[in-house]
Design an enzyme around this catalytic site. Sequence first.
Site, PDB file in Angstrom:
ATOM      1  NE  ARG A   1     -85.092 105.444  52.601  1.00  0.00           N
ATOM      2  CZ  ARG A   1     -84.953 104.376  53.437  1.00  0.00           C
ATOM      3  NH1 ARG A   1     -86.117 104.336  54.248  1.00  0.00           N
ATOM      4  NH2 ARG A   1     -84.131 103.339  53.385  1.00  0.00           N
TER       5      ARG A   1
ATOM      6  CE  LYS B   1     -81.104 102.600  48.688  1.00  0.00           C
ATOM      7  NZ  LYS B   1     -82.516 102.171  48.392  1.00  0.00           N
TER       8      LYS B   1
ATOM      9  CG  HIS C   1     -79.615 100.154  52.713  1.00  0.00           C
ATOM     10  ND1 HIS C   1     -80.596  99.201  52.305  1.00  0.00           N
ATOM     11  CD2 HIS C   1     -78.807  99.599  53.764  1.00  0.00           C
ATOM     12  CE1 HIS C   1     -80.343  98.150  53.179  1.00  0.00           C
ATOM     13  NE2 HIS C   1     -79.392  98.142  53.828  1.00  0.00           N
TER      14      HIS C   1
ATOM     15  CG  ASN D   1     -85.140 104.513  48.871  1.00  0.00           C
ATOM     16  OD1 ASN D   1     -84.220 104.045  48.489  1.00  0.00           O
ATOM     17  ND2 ASN D   1     -85.941 103.593  49.720  1.00  0.00           N
TER      18      ASN D   1
ATOM     19  CG  PHE E   1     -89.507  96.050  44.275  1.00  0.00           C
ATOM     20  CD1 PHE E   1     -88.200  95.766  44.838  1.00  0.00           C
ATOM     21  CD2 PHE E   1     -90.548  95.546  45.059  1.00  0.00           C
ATOM     22  CE1 PHE E   1     -87.940  95.254  46.245  1.00  0.00           C
ATOM     23  CE2 PHE E   1     -90.547  95.389  46.463  1.00  0.00           C
ATOM     24  CZ  PHE E   1     -89.366  95.022  46.905  1.00  0.00           C
TER      25      PHE E   1
END
Length: 209
Positions: A114, A20, A127, A124, A66
């Site tokens: 994570r 990410k 993915h 986190n 969220f």
Amino acid sequence: MELSMPPPQIYVEKTLAIIKPDIVDKEEEIQDIILRSGFTIVQRRKLHLSPEHCSNFYVEQYGKMFFPNLTAYMSSGPLVAMVLARYNAISYWKELLGPSNSLVAKETHPDSLRAIYGTDELRNALHGSNDFAAAEREIRFMFPAVIVEPIPVGQAAKDYLNLYVTPTLLKGLTELCKQKPADPFIWLADWLLKNNPNKPKLCHHPVAE
């Protein structure tokens, strides 16, 4: 009497991994962990998603509290998408990732990725696909040209064609009848390339591969 043994078979599974935006600078060390854990990186690309593209990718989360923060986070900068392959790739990658909430991961699975790279429940770090169906959809989303094995047969193939191929093909054939081009095969091929529903619509930010 000798028992005939079936030939050995190796089932290689694929899953989607995403590094990410907030930890892209850790890509090299994360890839090293991935390779040392027995995975093969089949495909890799660095890209910057638009909020709309992120919304489409996380469509199953639509409507949750969220969701806006998730799409904003995932479109905040470049990310790295990878197709990982190995035996039981989906479950092994999920195990390596740890719980989705990084705060929980730090307490219960301190050696997970994570726990090491994540910040909280939203940020986190990485993915991973939840199951085979999710892996198929997500890999096609990020890598439209990749074939995800095993290739479906029988009823599974019919279901796949009815869900993913027939609707788009019918639109193309209808338009073909309206246009009546001189070379219908070339015209249809071009139309399918332009109207592929799985083709990512990306923001073309200058990002080095």
